[in-house]
Design an enzyme around this catalytic site. Structure first.
Site, PDB file in Angstrom:
ATOM      1  N   LYS A  95       2.793  -2.886   6.102  1.00  0.00           N
ATOM      2  CA  LYS A  95       2.911  -2.759   4.655  1.00  0.00           C
ATOM      3  C   LYS A  95       4.315  -2.334   4.234  1.00  0.00           C
ATOM      4  O   LYS A  95       4.780  -2.675   3.142  1.00  0.00           O
ATOM      5  CB  LYS A  95       1.859  -1.781   4.130  1.00  0.00           C
ATOM      6  N   TYR A 155      -0.883  -0.752  10.518  1.00  0.00           N
ATOM      7  CA  TYR A 155      -1.088  -1.204   9.144  1.00  0.00           C
ATOM      8  C   TYR A 155       0.051  -0.701   8.258  1.00  0.00           C
ATOM      9  O   TYR A 155       0.600  -1.451   7.445  1.00  0.00           O
ATOM     10  CB  TYR A 155      -2.440  -0.694   8.638  1.00  0.00           C
ATOM     11  N   SER A 198       0.856  -1.181   0.000  1.00  0.00           N
ATOM     12  CA  SER A 198       0.000   0.000   0.000  1.00  0.00           C
ATOM     13  C   SER A 198       0.897   1.237   0.000  1.00  0.00           C
ATOM     14  O   SER A 198       2.061   1.168   0.438  1.00  0.00           O
ATOM     15  CB  SER A 198      -0.888   0.013   1.250  1.00  0.00           C
TER      16      SER A 198
END
Length: 254
Positions: free
Chosen positions: A164, A160, A147
Site C-alpha cells: 500500500k 500488505y 490504506s
C-alpha cells in the site's frame, strides 16, 4: 459555473476494480449516480453481473467485466472490452486488493509476497498504463485506493503495508510523468471501514477497541464515506489536485 456542475460525470467512463462489494461498490454507485458510464469489475463474472443488473434497474449505464488483478491477460481484456463498449476511458479506480496472510513479515513466504505485490501494485500499474492512451485524450483521472497501513504500518499487516505504501508512490510517479498530458493521479488512504475485507479487524473486540481509542472520531466508517472523496477526485472539482494522498481515517494518523 455552479459548483455542483463540477461534480457531474456525465459522458465519462470509469473502471472501478473490486466493485462488486464494499468500497468499490460504493464508489461505482456514486459515479453512476453522477452520470458516469461505469464498468463493474471483480474476479467473478456472476458477482459483477448481479451488481450491474441492480444499476441497470435504476436506469444507470454499466458494463460487467470480470477481471483478476493478478492476471495480466485479464487486465488487458478489461481495458479492451471497456473501450469496445464505451469508446474510451476517463477514470480508473484501482480498488481491488488482497491480503492472504496476517502475521509478522519474517513468517511470510515468497508466494505470499508475489501474490500481494501482484494484485496490489503490479495490477494497478498495468491497468493504469494500458488505459493511458485513452486517459490522455480528455485529461483523465487515476485513483488508487491505498490504506493508512501504507502510511503508518500496523502489527501483523507487514507485506500488505509495503504494497500500500508502494501504491502511494505509484500515484506520485503517474502524476509527475503524466501531468503534462492532463492526467491526474491521486491516492485515497482509508482507515477502518466496515467491509468484508476488514471483517477480521472489526469483529475482533480487542483490535477494534485499540483502533477506536486512537481515532479522533471513535467510530467505524461505512464504504459510502470513501465514495464522496473518490467522486471529488474523479470529477473536475479536483482539477488542480494530483500526486496527493487523501486520508479518510477518523483522525487515526493525526
Amino acid at each position: 459555473m455552479n459548483i455542483s456542475q463540477k461534480f457531474d460525470l456525465t459522458g465519462k467512463t470509469a473502471i472501478v476494480t473490486g466493485s462488486s462489494k464494499g468500497i468499490g461498490l460504493a464508489i461505482a454507485k456514486a459515479f453512476a449516480q453522477q452520470g458516469a458510464k461505469v464498468v463493474i469489475s471483480s474476479r467473478k463474472q456472476e458477482a459483477v453481473d448481479e451488481v450491474a443488473k441492480e444499476f441497470e434497474n435504476e436506469g444507470q449505464i454499466v458494463a460487467a467485466i470480470a477481471c483478476h488483478m493478478g492476471d495480466s491477460n485479464q487486465i488487458q481484456n478489461l481495458v479492451e472490452e471497456t473501450v469496445k463498449k464505451f469508446g474510451g476511458i476517463d477514470v480508473v479506480v484501482n480498488n481491488a486488493a488482497t491480503n492472504p496472510i496476517f502475521g509478522n513479515i519474517q513468517d511470510a513466504d515468497g508466494g505470499a509476497f508475489d501474490k500481494i505485490m501482484g494484485v496490489n501494485v503490479k495490477g494497478p500499474w498495468e491497468l493504469a498504463t494500458l488505459a493511458y492512451p485513452h486517459l490522455k485524450e480528455n485529461g483523465g483521472s487515476v485513483i488508487n485506493i491505498s490504506s493508512i497501513e501504507g502510511i503508518t504500518p500496523g502489527q501483523g499487516l507487514g507485506l500488505y503495508s509495503v504494497s500500500k505504501s508502494a501504491l502511494i508512490t505509484l500515484s506520485k510517479v503517474l502524476a509527475r510523468e503524466w501531468g503534462h498530458e492532463g492526467i491526474r493521479a491521486n491516492t485515497i488512504c482509508p482507515g477502518l471501514i466496515k467491509t468484508k475485507f476488514s471483517e477480521a479487524l472489526t469483529s475482533n473486540e480487542h483490535i477494534l477497541k485499540h483502533v477506536l481509542a486512537k481515532q479522533a472520531l471513535p467510530q467505524v466508517a461505512e464504504p459510502i464515506d470513501i465514495a464522496g472523496l473518490a467522486l471529488f477526485l474523479a470529477s473536475d472539482a479536483s482539477s488542480f489536485c494530483t500526486g496527493q494522498e487523501f486520508t479518510a481515517d477518523g483522525g487515526y494518523t493525526i
